[in-house]
Design a protein around this motif. Structure first.
Motif, PDB file in Angstrom:
ATOM      1  N   LEU A  10       0.833  -1.204   0.000  1.00 49.19           N
ATOM      2  CA  LEU A  10       0.000   0.000   0.000  1.00 49.19           C
ATOM      3  C   LEU A  10       0.872   1.261   0.000  1.00 49.19           C
ATOM      4  O   LEU A  10       0.601   2.228  -0.712  1.00 49.19           O
ATOM      5  CB  LEU A  10      -0.918  -0.006   1.229  1.00 49.19           C
ATOM      6  N   ALA A  11       1.969   1.209   0.779  1.00 50.14           N
ATOM      7  CA  ALA A  11       2.854   2.376   0.877  1.00 50.14           C
ATOM      8  C   ALA A  11       3.418   2.740  -0.486  1.00 50.14           C
ATOM      9  O   ALA A  11       3.498   3.914  -0.847  1.00 50.14           O
ATOM     10  CB  ALA A  11       3.985   2.087   1.862  1.00 50.14           C
ATOM     11  N   LYS A  12       3.755   1.716  -1.258  1.00 49.40           N
ATOM     12  CA  LYS A  12       4.341   1.981  -2.580  1.00 49.40           C
ATOM     13  C   LYS A  12       3.251   2.412  -3.575  1.00 49.40           C
ATOM     14  O   LYS A  12       3.388   3.405  -4.283  1.00 49.40           O
ATOM     15  CB  LYS A  12       5.032   0.699  -3.068  1.00 49.40           C
ATOM     16  N   ARG A  13       2.146   1.652  -3.570  1.00 53.61           N
ATOM     17  CA  ARG A  13       1.083   1.914  -4.555  1.00 53.61           C
ATOM     18  C   ARG A  13       0.450   3.283  -4.360  1.00 53.61           C
ATOM     19  O   ARG A  13       0.155   3.987  -5.314  1.00 53.61           O
ATOM     20  CB  ARG A  13       0.013   0.808  -4.433  1.00 53.61           C
ATOM     21  N   ARG A  14       0.293   3.676  -3.101  1.00 54.94           N
ATOM     22  CA  ARG A  14      -0.400   4.937  -2.854  1.00 54.94           C
ATOM     23  C   ARG A  14       0.559   6.112  -2.601  1.00 54.94           C
ATOM     24  O   ARG A  14       0.139   7.207  -2.245  1.00 54.94           O
ATOM     25  CB  ARG A  14      -1.338   4.785  -1.650  1.00 54.94           C
ATOM     26  N   GLY A  15       1.853   5.878  -2.731  1.00 48.86           N
ATOM     27  CA  GLY A  15       2.787   7.014  -2.673  1.00 48.86           C
ATOM     28  C   GLY A  15       3.167   7.445  -1.269  1.00 48.86           C
ATOM     29  O   GLY A  15       3.389   8.634  -1.031  1.00 48.86           O
ATOM     30  N   PHE A  16       3.227   6.489  -0.317  1.00 46.28           N
ATOM     31  CA  PHE A  16       3.740   6.871   1.002  1.00 46.28           C
ATOM     32  C   PHE A  16       5.269   6.817   0.983  1.00 46.28           C
ATOM     33  O   PHE A  16       5.926   7.804   1.266  1.00 46.28           O
ATOM     34  CB  PHE A  16       3.160   5.970   2.098  1.00 46.28           C
ATOM     35  N   PHE A  17       5.826   5.665   0.651  1.00 46.22           N
ATOM     36  CA  PHE A  17       7.288   5.591   0.516  1.00 46.22           C
ATOM     37  C   PHE A  17       7.666   4.404  -0.355  1.00 46.22           C
ATOM     38  O   PHE A  17       6.896   3.457  -0.497  1.00 46.22           O
ATOM     39  CB  PHE A  17       7.983   5.509   1.879  1.00 46.22           C
ATOM     40  N   PHE A  18       8.851   4.499  -0.944  1.00 45.22           N
ATOM     41  CA  PHE A  18       9.337   3.408  -1.803  1.00 45.22           C
ATOM     42  C   PHE A  18      10.859   3.489  -1.865  1.00 45.22           C
ATOM     43  O   PHE A  18      11.445   4.554  -1.621  1.00 45.22           O
ATOM     44  CB  PHE A  18       8.713   3.497  -3.202  1.00 45.22           C
ATOM     45  N   GLY A  19      11.500   2.357  -2.169  1.00 45.98           N
ATOM     46  CA  GLY A  19      12.958   2.305  -2.261  1.00 45.98           C
ATOM     47  C   GLY A  19      13.461   3.317  -3.276  1.00 45.98           C
ATOM     48  O   GLY A  19      12.886   3.439  -4.363  1.00 45.98           O
ATOM     49  N   SER A  20      14.536   4.037  -2.932  1.00 49.80           N
ATOM     50  CA  SER A  20      15.041   5.110  -3.801  1.00 49.80           C
ATOM     51  C   SER A  20      15.867   4.560  -4.956  1.00 49.80           C
ATOM     52  O   SER A  20      16.412   3.454  -4.874  1.00 49.80           O
ATOM     53  CB  SER A  20      15.937   6.063  -3.004  1.00 49.80           C
ATOM     54  N   ASN A  21      16.005   5.366  -5.970  1.00 47.81           N
ATOM     55  CA  ASN A  21      16.896   5.112  -7.119  1.00 47.81           C
ATOM     56  C   ASN A  21      16.558   3.824  -7.861  1.00 47.81           C
ATOM     57  O   ASN A  21      17.458   3.142  -8.366  1.00 47.81           O
ATOM     58  CB  ASN A  21      18.379   5.070  -6.659  1.00 47.81           C
ATOM     59  N   GLY A  22      15.255   3.516  -7.923  1.00 51.06           N
ATOM     60  CA  GLY A  22      14.818   2.285  -8.586  1.00 51.06           C
ATOM     61  C   GLY A  22      15.303   2.208 -10.031  1.00 51.06           C
ATOM     62  O   GLY A  22      15.641   1.127 -10.521  1.00 51.06           O
ATOM     63  N   ALA A  23      15.347   3.342 -10.700  1.00 54.90           N
ATOM     64  CA  ALA A  23      15.749   3.346 -12.112  1.00 54.90           C
ATOM     65  C   ALA A  23      17.177   2.840 -12.279  1.00 54.90           C
ATOM     66  O   ALA A  23      17.558   2.373 -13.352  1.00 54.90           O
ATOM     67  CB  ALA A  23      15.631   4.763 -12.676  1.00 54.90           C
ATOM     68  N   TYR A  24      17.965   2.928 -11.218  1.00 59.31           N
ATOM     69  CA  TYR A  24      19.357   2.459 -11.276  1.00 59.31           C
ATOM     70  C   TYR A  24      19.549   1.193 -10.438  1.00 59.31           C
ATOM     71  O   TYR A  24      20.624   0.953  -9.913  1.00 59.31           O
ATOM     72  CB  TYR A  24      20.312   3.566 -10.818  1.00 59.31           C
ATOM     73  N   GLY A  25      18.487   0.449 -10.253  1.00 58.20           N
ATOM     74  CA  GLY A  25      18.597  -0.823  -9.544  1.00 58.20           C
ATOM     75  C   GLY A  25      18.337  -0.699  -8.049  1.00 58.20           C
ATOM     76  O   GLY A  25      18.332  -1.694  -7.341  1.00 58.20           O
ATOM     77  N   GLY A  26      18.130   0.533  -7.550  1.00 58.01           N
ATOM     78  CA  GLY A  26      17.828   0.728  -6.118  1.00 58.01           C
ATOM     79  C   GLY A  26      19.092   0.773  -5.277  1.00 58.01           C
ATOM     80  O   GLY A  26      20.140   0.261  -5.679  1.00 58.01           O
ATOM     81  N   THR A  27      18.985   1.429  -4.132  1.00 57.37           N
ATOM     82  CA  THR A  27      20.115   1.514  -3.190  1.00 57.37           C
ATOM     83  C   THR A  27      19.588   1.109  -1.831  1.00 57.37           C
ATOM     84  O   THR A  27      18.737   1.804  -1.267  1.00 57.37           O
ATOM     85  CB  THR A  27      20.637   2.970  -3.084  1.00 57.37           C
ATOM     86  N   ALA A  28      20.080  -0.020  -1.314  1.00 57.44           N
ATOM     87  CA  ALA A  28      19.546  -0.526  -0.043  1.00 57.44           C
ATOM     88  C   ALA A  28      19.711   0.502   1.066  1.00 57.44           C
ATOM     89  O   ALA A  28      20.756   1.149   1.186  1.00 57.44           O
ATOM     90  CB  ALA A  28      20.276  -1.813   0.334  1.00 57.44           C
ATOM     91  N   PHE A  33      10.107   9.386   0.333  1.00 53.84           N
ATOM     92  CA  PHE A  33       8.717   9.569   0.744  1.00 53.84           C
ATOM     93  C   PHE A  33       7.983  10.190  -0.448  1.00 53.84           C
ATOM     94  O   PHE A  33       8.382  11.240  -0.942  1.00 53.84           O
ATOM     95  CB  PHE A  33       8.625  10.499   1.962  1.00 53.84           C
ATOM     96  N   GLY A  34       6.930   9.503  -0.909  1.00 54.90           N
ATOM     97  CA  GLY A  34       6.129  10.025  -2.014  1.00 54.90           C
ATOM     98  C   GLY A  34       5.203  11.122  -1.506  1.00 54.90           C
ATOM     99  O   GLY A  34       5.286  11.533  -0.344  1.00 54.90           O
TER     100      GLY A  34
END
Ligand code: GAP
Length: 597
Positions: A10-28, A33-34
């Motif tokens: 829900l957090a990702k779908r509705r824009g609460f928060f998501f892993g950063s830099n997804g376009a570059y494979g993400g950074t753990a 915060f969306g």
């Protein structure tokens, strides 16, 4: 209760928060915060500022996030801010060695306190495997890994700097100036809300353990001999405590008590810490933490940070686990003493006595015409060292000669040249090093707790829905406005006017005209919008002026009220001055089928 994956989804779908830099494979360990999450986080910070800065009469500052190495040499972070690291030789994954032990060995709750060697042994004894690839970890070295991010200040080799691992240091290093703004009077408090950085070995569980996060910290400077907190304000506040003694006991449990009783019975040793637990308890309740899933747990001896004399954590229950969301530490004079010692600046406060006092003081009055020729450029430092020695050890001047150390070199002086005597002096006060009490909140963990504790599932009009029962003060959006249809100019015009007037009244408004009205309600329910206003044709046809429906999120109940009343009623509902239930006695209830079609 939300399953963790439901909430993350829900957090990702509705824009609460998501892993950063997804376009570059993400950074753990880095999260963005969306739009909804940024707004919720902002509301948490505002509520914290309101309670811990404004209402407590404290000052807020904003310090840089990069600080020079010397700061962290003094603070002890360079030496002691470590976690235990074990690396898998097979897959290269890094793990917190102490966490592996705690997860695998019953009865060990605080493996960090056992030390690196013992943890290495335990990995061998229990034949622990890498959680990522399953390879054996026995025999792999366990080492202390410093959590600070190092950087270089300026071009070239520059000066070594570090991203601050806690906002607190930005306050401590400025103490010599901050005390001036407080007119040199204790007690006073300084707050800061901002980012902190820790190169966590294994970031995990969404925003709960990340490498960049926001802290909201208060450093309360006190005179430990004189200053007392206004305990009366929180005496009756009920708290659930989990003291260290109960954690050690076989049949240990919670102590449900009040702040006043916990202090009287010595369960919480420091009245200042107790005071802030009381303030925090009420604040967490205000922002919507489920107090049945909340407790204050005292640190066990080995868990305490290098600076803390006593520490209690606020913990919330998430998905069956307890997580630390804030720490309340009695830091004593550790930080100010260290910065005073390492910087040479004055990290003290001049405390004036009620009456001047006469004291006997050992003094020297060295004959500089003798010291100068003998010691050259070092003469002034020798004179200063003689004065320090006189204060620390007056007996040293009983012999014919006296020896002092300056920068590692010894200088011997005739006692007659030093001119030692005991004088009576009148003193009006003394320089004292204040003690520090620190409530330190993790903003991201508070946000996560609010989402998890607010998550609900139920059925409305035969349809399953999930919704966030957030406190209105925290909800990212105050109200959503919907035109029931989009092909009616008059109706759309009224809806736009309603949205405009609510924005003008200072509310955050979401205007949504896409999809069925039922879907629009579900969308707002999922992001926790407490109220929705729908403009429909029925409301424009009556004689008494246009009306709209107002729907409450949790009950999904609706009433119909005049457009002209909407802004005032919503303002009262959001401020908590009015209950929605009470409104249905003044306005007509609406059959929900009419506007959820
Ligand atoms: N100045 C004291 C201090 O920094 P702490 O217990 O290390 O104390 C305070 O941190 C709060 O910061 C924690 O209670 C937690 O909410 C938050 N925090 C600490 N490390 C974190 C991390 N890696 N990710 C998210 N939040 C963190």
């Amino acid at each position: 209760m939300a399953e963790q994956h439901d909430l993350m989804e829900l957090a990702k779908r509705r824009g609460f928060f998501f892993g950063s830099n997804g376009a570059y494979g993400g950074t753990a360990g880095f999260y963005t915060f969306g739009p909804e999450g940024a707004s919720l986080k902002h509301n948490v910070e505002s509520a914290w500022r309101d309670r811990f800065t404004v209402r407590l009469g404290n000052d807020e500052i904003e310090a840089p996030t990069i600080m020079p190495e010397a700061v962290f040499e003094a603070s002890g972070h360079l030496d002691g801010f470590d976690d235990m690291l074990v690396e898998c030789a097979e897959c290269g994954e890094s793990h917190r060695a102490d966490h592996l032990i705690e997860d695998a060995v019953e009865d060990i709750e605080d493996a960090e306190a056992l030390g690196v060697d013992r943890v290495e042994e335990l990995i061998r004894e229990h034949d622990l495997a890498c959680p990522t690839c399953g390879a054996a970890l026995a025999g792999e070295p366990v080492e202390d890994f410093n959590l600070m991010f190092e950087t270089s200040i300026g071009p070239g080799s520059g000066q070594t700097g570090y991203m601050r691992p806690e906002t607190a240091q930005g306050i401590f290093v400025e103490f010599p100036r901050l005390k001036e703004y407080a007119r040199g009077q204790l007690p006073f408090g300084v707050t800061q809300i901002g980012p902190a950085y820790r190169n966590e070995i294994s970031p995990r569980r969404g925003i709960i353990r990340v490498r960049e996060f926001t802290q909201a910290e208060l450093e309360q400077f006190i005179d430990p001999e004189e200053d007392e907190p206004p305990l009366g304000e929180v005496d009756d506040v009920g708290v659930r405590l989990y003291p260290a003694s109960e954690q050690h006991a076989d049949d240990g449990g919670y102590v449900d008590t009040t702040i006043g009783e916990a202090v009287a019975e010595g369960i919480i040793g420091s009245p200042w810490v107790a005071y802030y637990l009381g303030v925090a308890q009420e604040w967490y309740e205000r922002v919507g933490v489920d107090m049945d899933r909340f407790r204050f747990r005292q640190h066990l001896g080995g868990e305490r940070a290098h600076y803390a004399a006593d520490c209690w954590d606020a913990e919330s229950e998430i998905d069956g686990n307890w997580i630390e969301i804030a720490g309340f530490a009695y830091r004593g004079d550790y930080d100010l003493s260290k910065h005073g010692e390492y910087s040479g600046d004055r990290f003290t406060i001049f405390k004036r006595y009620d009456e001047p006092v006469t004291v006997e003081k050992a003094v020297v009055d060295p004959d500089m015409s003798a010291l100068g020729p003998e010691f050259g450029g070092a003469a002034a430092d020798v004179a200063e060292a003689l004065q320090d020695l006189a204060e620390d050890d007056p007996d040293a001047f009983d012999s014919d000669e006296v020896t002092v150390d300056v920068d590692g070199e010894s200088y011997t002086v005739d006692t007659e040249v030093a001119n030692f005597s005991i004088e009576e002096q009148t003193e009006s006060g003394e320089h004292i090093t204040p003690h520090v009490v620190e409530p330190s909140f993790g903003v991201g963990r508070t946000v996560y707790t609010l989402l998890e504790h607010a998550y609900r599932e139920d059925e409305v009009d035969g349809e399953e829905r999930s919704y966030l029962s957030l406190a209105p003060e925290m909800a990212p959006t105050d109200v959503a406005v919907f035109p029931l249809v989009t092909n009616d100019d008059e109706l759309v015009g009224v809806a736009e006017d309603v949205a405009g007037s609510l924005r003008k009244a200072g509310l955050s408004v979401s205007y949504d005209d896409s999809g069925s009205i039922g879907r629009r309600y579900r969308r707002q329910d999922e992001v926790g919008t407490p109220f929705c206003v729908t403009v429909d044709k029925d409301g424009l046809e009556g004689d008494g002026g246009p009306t709209v429906t107002l729907r409450e999120r949790d009950s999904a109940a609706q009433i119909r009220l005049p457009v002209d009343d909407v802004a005032a009623e919503l303002a009262a509902l959001l401020a908590g001055d009015r209950e929605f239930e009470g409104l249905s006695q003044r306005y007509d209830d609406v059959d929900t089928d009419v506007t959820t079609a």
